[in-house]
Design a protein around this motif. Structure first.
Motif, mmCIF file in Angstrom:
data_model
loop_
_atom_site.group_PDB
_atom_site.id
_atom_site.type_symbol
_atom_site.label_atom_id
_atom_site.label_comp_id
_atom_site.label_asym_id
_atom_site.label_seq_id
_atom_site.Cartn_x
_atom_site.Cartn_y
_atom_site.Cartn_z
ATOM 1 N N SER A 101 1.864 41.554 -3.064
ATOM 2 C CA SER A 101 0.924 42.632 -3.363
ATOM 3 C C SER A 101 1.041 43.710 -2.290
ATOM 4 O O SER A 101 1.000 43.406 -1.093
ATOM 5 N N ARG A 102 1.163 44.963 -2.727
ATOM 6 C CA ARG A 102 1.205 46.107 -1.816
ATOM 7 C C ARG A 102 0.503 47.281 -2.487
ATOM 8 O O ARG A 102 0.436 47.361 -3.705
ATOM 9 N N THR A 103 0.004 48.208 -1.674
ATOM 10 C CA THR A 103 -0.566 49.445 -2.194
ATOM 11 C C THR A 103 0.283 50.598 -1.679
ATOM 12 O O THR A 103 0.502 50.712 -0.473
ATOM 13 N N ASN A 108 -2.014 54.814 -2.868
ATOM 14 C CA ASN A 108 -3.290 54.394 -3.469
ATOM 15 C C ASN A 108 -3.156 53.710 -4.832
ATOM 16 O O ASN A 108 -4.131 53.635 -5.571
ATOM 17 N N PRO A 150 -2.329 50.078 -6.440
ATOM 18 C CA PRO A 150 -2.056 48.668 -6.146
ATOM 19 C C PRO A 150 -0.897 48.165 -7.006
ATOM 20 O O PRO A 150 -0.858 48.402 -8.218
ATOM 21 N N GLU A 152 1.683 47.644 -11.982
ATOM 22 C CA GLU A 152 0.401 47.947 -11.372
ATOM 23 C C GLU A 152 -0.369 46.632 -11.268
ATOM 24 O O GLU A 152 -0.363 45.828 -12.192
ATOM 25 N N ASN A 153 -1.015 46.414 -10.139
ATOM 26 C CA ASN A 153 -1.663 45.130 -9.849
ATOM 27 C C ASN A 153 -3.084 45.065 -10.417
ATOM 28 O O ASN A 153 -4.032 44.696 -9.726
ATOM 29 N N ARG A 154 -3.231 45.430 -11.675
ATOM 30 C CA ARG A 154 -4.520 45.366 -12.366
ATOM 31 C C ARG A 154 -4.274 45.014 -13.823
ATOM 32 O O ARG A 154 -3.598 45.740 -14.543
ATOM 33 N N LYS A 190 -6.586 41.134 -10.446
ATOM 34 C CA LYS A 190 -5.332 41.314 -9.708
ATOM 35 C C LYS A 190 -4.259 40.380 -10.263
ATOM 36 O O LYS A 190 -4.401 39.157 -10.210
#
Length: 112
Positions: free
Chosen positions: A12-14, A17, A19, A34-36, A43
Motif C-alpha cells: 500500500s502506498r499513497t 493523494n 491511495p 486504487e486502494n478503495r 482498503k
C-alpha cells in the motif's frame, strides 16, 4: 524499488493523494489499483491476491477485481454490474525502479 512489492503479497502506498495497492502476478508483473473498493471503500490492500496473482479480493464483502480494476465476481451474485470497478494504473519496471502513470492512460508516453 521493485523488491518492496512481495510475491503473493500486497503493498500500500499513497502517491499524489491517491491511495494505491500494488502486487505481483505469478508471472512477476506488477499490477496497481486504487486502494478503495468501489462498494464501501474498504482498503483492497487488506485483502488477498488470488487466481495466480491476476486478481485481488476485497476483505470486506469479498468482491474480486482483475488487474484492470473490473469486478469479476461478487459473493451470492450471478451477475456483476459493469460499473463495479476501481481505477487501474499502468506500471512498468526498469532497472529495479517501479514507474506508475498517474494521468490518463490514453496519454501515456512510450519511454523505452
Amino acid at each position: 524499488m521493485d523488491d518492496e512489492i512481495p510475491s503473493g503479497g500486497l503493498l500500500s502506498r499513497t502517491i499524489i493523494n491517491i491511495p494505491l495497492v500494488f502486487w505481483r502476478t505469478d508471472a512477476g508483473n506488477i499490477a496497481a489499483l486504487e486502494n478503495r473498493c468501489c462498494h464501501w471503500g474498504a482498503k483492497l490492500s487488506l485483502g488477498r491476491v488470488e487466481n495466480g496473482g491476476d486478481r485481488i479480493r476485497c476483505p470486506y464483502h469479498g468482491l474480486l477485481f482483475d488487474r484492470t480494476g473490473q469486478c469479476v465476481s461478487a459473493p451470492a451474485q450471478e451477475r456483476v454490474p459493469a460499473r463495479a470497478k476501481v481505477r487501474s494504473f499502468p506500471v512498468i519496471e526498469r532497472h529495479r525502479w517501479v514507474r506508475i502513470w498517474m494521468a490518463d492512460p490514453a496519454q501515456i508516453l512510450d519511454t523505452r
